[in-house]
Design a protein around this motif. Structure first.
Motif, PDB file in Angstrom:
ATOM      1  N   SER A  34       0.823  -1.223   0.000  1.00 32.01           N
ATOM      2  CA  SER A  34       0.000   0.000   0.000  1.00 32.01           C
ATOM      3  C   SER A  34       0.846   1.258   0.000  1.00 32.01           C
ATOM      4  O   SER A  34       0.311   2.352   0.213  1.00 32.01           O
ATOM      5  N   GLY A  35       2.136   1.127  -0.161  1.00 31.73           N
ATOM      6  CA  GLY A  35       3.002   2.310  -0.176  1.00 31.73           C
ATOM      7  C   GLY A  35       3.497   2.723   1.199  1.00 31.73           C
ATOM      8  O   GLY A  35       3.967   3.843   1.392  1.00 31.73           O
ATOM      9  N   SER A  36       3.430   1.802   2.168  1.00 31.53           N
ATOM     10  CA  SER A  36       3.831   2.185   3.533  1.00 31.53           C
ATOM     11  C   SER A  36       5.340   2.408   3.630  1.00 31.53           C
ATOM     12  O   SER A  36       5.789   3.252   4.404  1.00 31.53           O
ATOM     13  N   THR A  37       6.110   1.657   2.850  1.00 32.12           N
ATOM     14  CA  THR A  37       7.565   1.863   2.894  1.00 32.12           C
ATOM     15  C   THR A  37       7.913   3.242   2.342  1.00 32.12           C
ATOM     16  O   THR A  37       8.734   3.960   2.917  1.00 32.12           O
ATOM     17  N   LEU A  38       7.247   3.620   1.248  1.00 26.67           N
ATOM     18  CA  LEU A  38       7.448   4.963   0.684  1.00 26.67           C
ATOM     19  C   LEU A  38       7.099   6.032   1.731  1.00 26.67           C
ATOM     20  O   LEU A  38       7.884   6.968   1.959  1.00 26.67           O
ATOM     21  N   LEU A  39       5.946   5.886   2.366  1.00 29.22           N
ATOM     22  CA  LEU A  39       5.522   6.887   3.353  1.00 29.22           C
ATOM     23  C   LEU A  39       6.503   6.953   4.522  1.00 29.22           C
ATOM     24  O   LEU A  39       6.890   8.034   4.972  1.00 29.22           O
ATOM     25  N   GLN A  40       6.915   5.787   4.996  1.00 27.43           N
ATOM     26  CA  GLN A  40       7.868   5.753   6.116  1.00 27.43           C
ATOM     27  C   GLN A  40       9.155   6.491   5.750  1.00 27.43           C
ATOM     28  O   GLN A  40       9.682   7.277   6.544  1.00 27.43           O
ATOM     29  N   HIS A  41       9.674   6.255   4.548  1.00 27.66           N
ATOM     30  CA  HIS A  41      10.937   6.895   4.166  1.00 27.66           C
ATOM     31  C   HIS A  41      10.772   8.404   4.003  1.00 27.66           C
ATOM     32  O   HIS A  41      11.641   9.173   4.404  1.00 27.66           O
ATOM     33  N   LEU A  42       9.658   8.823   3.413  1.00 26.10           N
ATOM     34  CA  LEU A  42       9.422  10.269   3.268  1.00 26.10           C
ATOM     35  C   LEU A  42       9.343  10.935   4.646  1.00 26.10           C
ATOM     36  O   LEU A  42       9.912  12.012   4.858  1.00 26.10           O
ATOM     37  N   PRO A  65       8.303  20.534  10.495  1.00 21.03           N
ATOM     38  CA  PRO A  65       8.182  21.034   9.125  1.00 21.03           C
ATOM     39  C   PRO A  65       8.606  19.975   8.102  1.00 21.03           C
ATOM     40  O   PRO A  65       9.351  19.052   8.436  1.00 21.03           O
ATOM     41  N   VAL A  66       8.111  20.117   6.869  1.00 21.51           N
ATOM     42  CA  VAL A  66       8.545  19.226   5.781  1.00 21.51           C
ATOM     43  C   VAL A  66       9.744  19.891   5.108  1.00 21.51           C
ATOM     44  O   VAL A  66       9.606  20.956   4.498  1.00 21.51           O
ATOM     45  N   GLU A  67      10.912  19.290   5.235  1.00 22.66           N
ATOM     46  CA  GLU A  67      12.121  19.917   4.687  1.00 22.66           C
ATOM     47  C   GLU A  67      12.440  19.436   3.285  1.00 22.66           C
ATOM     48  O   GLU A  67      12.972  20.177   2.478  1.00 22.66           O
ATOM     49  N   THR A  68      12.160  18.171   3.013  1.00 27.34           N
ATOM     50  CA  THR A  68      12.465  17.645   1.680  1.00 27.34           C
ATOM     51  C   THR A  68      11.587  16.430   1.391  1.00 27.34           C
ATOM     52  O   THR A  68      11.147  15.749   2.320  1.00 27.34           O
ATOM     53  N   VAL A  69      11.330  16.205   0.104  1.00 23.47           N
ATOM     54  CA  VAL A  69      10.675  14.950  -0.294  1.00 23.47           C
ATOM     55  C   VAL A  69      11.550  14.245  -1.324  1.00 23.47           C
ATOM     56  O   VAL A  69      11.073  13.420  -2.095  1.00 23.47           O
ATOM     57  N   ASP A  70      12.844  14.575  -1.302  1.00 24.70           N
ATOM     58  CA  ASP A  70      13.799  13.977  -2.237  1.00 24.70           C
ATOM     59  C   ASP A  70      14.335  12.672  -1.649  1.00 24.70           C
ATOM     60  O   ASP A  70      15.180  12.678  -0.747  1.00 24.70           O
ATOM     61  N   LEU A  71      13.842  11.543  -2.179  1.00 30.17           N
ATOM     62  CA  LEU A  71      14.253  10.244  -1.639  1.00 30.17           C
ATOM     63  C   LEU A  71      15.731   9.954  -1.876  1.00 30.17           C
ATOM     64  O   LEU A  71      16.299   9.056  -1.256  1.00 30.17           O
ATOM     65  N   GLY A  72      16.348  10.723  -2.791  1.00 33.67           N
ATOM     66  CA  GLY A  72      17.785  10.584  -3.008  1.00 33.67           C
ATOM     67  C   GLY A  72      18.590  10.936  -1.756  1.00 33.67           C
ATOM     68  O   GLY A  72      19.733  10.517  -1.608  1.00 33.67           O
ATOM     69  N   GLU A  73      17.952  11.675  -0.843  1.00 32.52           N
ATOM     70  CA  GLU A  73      18.646  12.051   0.397  1.00 32.52           C
ATOM     71  C   GLU A  73      18.576  10.961   1.462  1.00 32.52           C
ATOM     72  O   GLU A  73      19.165  11.089   2.538  1.00 32.52           O
ATOM     73  N   LEU A  74      17.846   9.915   1.141  1.00 34.98           N
ATOM     74  CA  LEU A  74      17.718   8.814   2.100  1.00 34.98           C
ATOM     75  C   LEU A  74      19.083   8.149   2.295  1.00 34.98           C
ATOM     76  O   LEU A  74      19.773   7.847   1.324  1.00 34.98           O
ATOM     77  N   SER A  75      19.470   7.924   3.542  1.00 35.52           N
ATOM     78  CA  SER A  75      20.775   7.321   3.814  1.00 35.52           C
ATOM     79  C   SER A  75      20.801   5.870   3.330  1.00 35.52           C
ATOM     80  O   SER A  75      19.799   5.160   3.420  1.00 35.52           O
TER      81      SER A  75
END
Ligand SMILES: [Zn+2]
Length: 290
Positions: free
Chosen positions: A12-20, A227-237
Motif C-alpha cells: 500500500s506504499g507504507s515503505t514509501l511513506l515511512q521513508h518520506l 516542518p517538511v524539509e524535503t521529499v527527495d528520496l535521493g537524500e535517504l541514507s
C-alpha cells in the motif's frame, strides 16, 4: 516521544511513506518493529545489511536482552485472538484499558516490549517522533490500548486492484488468494478505524501521497510541529536500520516518488473480473470508483 503507527495492507506504499517521513527533522523510522523478534530468530538482515542480531544499532538498542529473545508480537491465532482484538477495540472506543489476564499476558506484553524499544530508539537517535511501520491492525490495537496518548495511527489506503496485482507480481500468489488477503485485511482495518472513531482517524491514500508528497506529509506532521524539509528520496541514507521493508528500497536502485499504476495495464482480465465481483464494494467504500 510520540509514535506514528502506519496501519494498512502490504503493497500500500507504507515503505514509501515511512521513508518520506524519516527525511524530516526529528523523525526516525523503525520499519516493522513488531517483527524484530521473529526476523532476528530467522537470521534476517536489517536494512543496513547486517543480520539483525549483529547490527550495531539494534544491539545497542536491545542492550542485555538480544533481539532474538524478544516477543514483539502476539502472533494471531484462532478465536481467542479474534475475541481479544474485538475486546481491545471496544475498550479503546470507551476510553478504557482492556480488562483480563489474556490481554495482560499476550497483547500488552508484546506492546510493552515494543514500547521499551521505542524509548531506547528515541534515546539513541534523539528523535521526537518515531514511525512504526508494523501495519497490522491487531498489533496497532495492542499498542493503542496500552499507550493511548502516545500512539497515533495513520490508516494507509490504496486502490485494491493495485494491491492485488502488486501481491500477485511480487509473491506469485493466485488472484483468488491475493483478493482473499485484501478482503481480510480491509475488515481488520475497519475494526481498528472504528475503535479510533471514523471521524477522528487520520487517513492517507497512496495515490494522493504520490501526487502531492509535500502536502500529505505536512498534514501528518503538523500536529507535531515538524516542518517538511524535503521529499527527495535521493537524500535517504544508504545506512539505515529499518526492519522488514520493501526490497525496492534496498541497494542503489533509483529512488523517486512515482505512482505505480501498472495494474491498469497488467492485471489479467480474469483477475480483474474476480476482483470486481468479490471486492469492488470494499474498493468503492475506500473511494476508488473508476
Ligand atoms: Zn542495522
Amino acid at each position: 516521544m510520540r509514535i506514528l503507527y502506519l496501519v494498512g495492507d502490504s503493497r500500500s506504499g507504507s515503505t514509501l511513506l515511512q521513508h518520506l517521513l524519516s527525511l524530516q527533522p526529528g523523525v526516525h523510522a523503525l520499519g516493522e518493529l513488531r517483527r524484530l523478534g521473529a526476523l532476528s530468530r530467522a537470521n534476517q538482515p536489517c536494512a543496513c545489511g547486517a543480520p539483525l542480531g549483529e547490527c550495531e544499532f539494534w544491539c545497542g538498542v536491545c542492550g542485555e536482552t538480544p533481539a532474538e529473545q524478544r516477543t514483539t508480537e502476539n502472533v494471531p491465532s484462532g478465536l481467542a485472538w479474534r475475541l481479544s482484538m474485538l475486546r481491545e477495540a471496544t475498550a479503546i472506543r470507551g476510553g478504557l484499558i482492556p480488562a483480563g489476564a489474556l490481554f495482560r499476558r499476550r497483547s500488552h506484553a508484546a506492546a510493552k516490549e515494543c514500547f521499551r524499544l521505542y524509548e531506547a530508539v528515541a534515546r539513541e537517535t534523539g528523535a521526537s517522533l518515531l514511525i512504526d511501520n508494523s501495519k497490522e491492525p491487531d498489533h496497532f490495537l495492542h499498542m493503542r490500548a496500552s499507550y493511548p496518548d502516545l500512539v497515533e495511527p495513520v490508516f494507509l489506503h490504496r486502490d485494491g486492484r493495485g494491491i492485488t496485482w502488486s501481491k500477485m507480481r511480487r509473491t506469485g500468489v493466485s488472484a483468488g488468494a491475493a483478493i482473499d488477503g485484501y478482503i481480510w485485511m480491509q475488515r481488520l482495518i475497519e475494526t481498528a478505524r472504528r475503535a479510533i472513531g471514523l471521524n477522528k482517524a487520520t487517513e492517507m491514500k497512496y495515490e494522493e501521497l504520490c501526487e502531492d508528497p509535500e502536502g500529505g506529509l505536512a498534514r501528518l506532521l503538523s500536529p507535531y510541529d515538524i516542518p517538511v524539509e524535503t521529499v527527495d528520496l535521493g537524500e535517504l541514507s544508504d545506512v539505515r536500520h529499518d526492519i522488514g521493508g520493501s526490497p525496492t528500497f534496498k541497494g542503489a536502485e533509483r529512488r523517486e516518488v512515482k505512482l505505480d499504476e501498472r495494474w491498469r495495464e497488467d492485471l489479467p482480465q480474469d483477475a480483474l473480473e474476480e476482483f470486481q465481483r468479490r471486492a469492488s464494494r470494499l474498493n468503492h467504500f475506500r473511494g476508488y470508483t473508476d
